[in-house]
Design an enzyme around this catalytic site. Structure first.
Site, short mmCIF file in Angstrom:
data_model
loop_
_atom_site.label_atom_id
_atom_site.label_comp_id
_atom_site.label_asym_id
_atom_site.label_seq_id
_atom_site.Cartn_x
_atom_site.Cartn_y
_atom_site.Cartn_z
N ARG A 50 15.15 10.82 -15.23
CA ARG A 50 15.36 11.92 -14.26
C ARG A 50 14.38 12.03 -13.53
O ARG A 50 13.16 12.02 -13.78
CB ARG A 50 15.83 13.28 -15.09
CG ARG A 50 16.93 12.86 -16.21
CD ARG A 50 16.96 14.35 -17.03
NE ARG A 50 17.95 14.14 -18.14
CZ ARG A 50 18.01 15.24 -19.10
NH1 ARG A 50 17.40 16.16 -18.87
NH2 ARG A 50 19.04 14.94 -19.93
N ASP A 52 12.79 14.99 -10.38
CA ASP A 52 12.92 16.41 -10.01
C ASP A 52 13.16 16.17 -8.55
O ASP A 52 13.26 15.41 -7.55
CB ASP A 52 11.39 16.91 -10.21
CG ASP A 52 11.43 17.36 -11.75
OD1 ASP A 52 12.33 17.32 -12.54
OD2 ASP A 52 10.18 17.69 -12.15
N TYR A 115 5.06 5.14 -12.78
CA TYR A 115 5.28 6.00 -11.61
C TYR A 115 3.83 5.77 -10.67
O TYR A 115 3.07 5.73 -11.10
CB TYR A 115 5.13 7.53 -11.98
CG TYR A 115 6.38 8.05 -12.59
CD1 TYR A 115 7.23 8.68 -11.80
CD2 TYR A 115 6.85 8.01 -13.76
CE1 TYR A 115 8.48 9.24 -12.18
CE2 TYR A 115 7.99 8.61 -14.13
CZ TYR A 115 8.77 9.37 -13.44
OH TYR A 115 9.91 9.74 -13.71
N ARG A 202 2.82 14.81 -12.31
CA ARG A 202 2.32 15.65 -11.44
C ARG A 202 1.19 16.82 -11.98
O ARG A 202 0.21 16.94 -11.34
CB ARG A 202 3.44 16.61 -10.96
CG ARG A 202 4.39 15.90 -10.00
CD ARG A 202 5.91 16.57 -9.71
NE ARG A 202 5.46 17.84 -9.22
CZ ARG A 202 6.27 18.77 -8.99
NH1 ARG A 202 7.52 18.43 -9.40
NH2 ARG A 202 6.09 19.97 -8.59
#
Length: 266
Positions: A50, A52, A115, A202
């Protein structure tokens, strides 16, 4: 019944993340609407991970099952005809069970996930990178951030970088790679792990920035990790520059995954 895998690329700006929500303004909602228009039957997708709201994907992988017999390329062109410019199916592949009869699964067959976080480090913001990169106006020391990142390698409890609403079964993850590279005013953080917690990337980037500005020393990152407390780490950094880049699978699945980066600094 045939299992189809898709490689999906999207710009997350304007979407409420990947996963379905009641408001329906998500990438999954829009992708499944396009699949239904092309296939003329509802098709439910399962994703590798998933993302965001505001987070982008260079290559999200999803799978679905169907009785339809269509060439792989028709799934690409046909579904793209019903998608907005911000969401694109890049490839499609029929994935047969392996020799042990195990089915491919976009999420559970994944070996690791990568990522990138793209950061613009300049005194002034860039209109051209708005929503596509994070921004820090203070000068950042890449060597200090790389030294701090080294503390994250290996198997650890990443609770200090975990969002309060995270639904993962365990905070223990295997971090295979954390790199910090500068390309002029662009700094790219690359993280590859077995899996990630909600907001984990993050939160790590935000803490590395604390080190890069000189607010904290590189060894502070080890202290944050060992504390297992979200209150010790830096605040969650903006989603704008976060890209779900790649999912690693066993070669036996023979997926036609992306091999070239869409941006020169990646």
């Amino acid at each position: 019944m045939t299992r189809i895998a898709l490689g999906v690329q999207y710009i997350g700006t304007g979407w409420n993340g990947y996963q379905k929500q009641p408001a329906r303004n998500t990438v999954q909602d829009r992708l499944e609407m396009a699949l239904e228009k092309f296939a003329c039957v509802p098709l439910h997708t399962t994703c590798a991970g998933r993302t965001d709201a505001g987070v982008h994907a260079i290559e999200q992988v999803v799978h679905f099952d169907t009785d339809l017999d269509r060439p792989a390329q028709s799934w690409v062109r046909g579904v793209n005809a019903f998608l907005p410019d911000s969401i694109v199916v890049r490839w499609a592949a029929e994935v047969a069970p392996d020799e042990d009869g195990q089915d491919f699964h976009a999420r559970f067959s994944a070996r690791s996930r990568t990522y990138h976080y793209v950061l613009y480090n300049h005194p002034n913001p860039s209109a051209l990178l708005a929503s596509r990169a994070g921004w820090v106006f203070r000068p950042l020391d890449v060597e200090r951030m790389q030294a701090a990142a080294g503390h994250l390698l290996g198997t650890h409890d990443f609770s200090a970088f975990r969002a309060s609403g995270c639904q993962a079964n365990t905070p223990v993850k295997d971090m295979h790679e954390v790199s910090v590279r500068r390309h002029g005013d662009i700094i790219v953080f690359t993280l590859r792990a077995s899996a990630f917690l909600h907001h984990m990337v993050r939160n790590i980037v935000g803490s590395l920035i604390y080190v890069g500005t000189g607010r904290n020393e590189p060894d502070w990152m080890r202290h944050v990790l060992e504390s297992r407390s979200r209150d010790v780490a830096a605040p969650t950094f903006m989603p704008d520059g976060l890209y779900f880049a790649r999912i690693e699978y066993d070669p036996k699945w023979q997926l036609p995954q992306e091999v070239s980066a869409p941006m020169p600094w990646l």
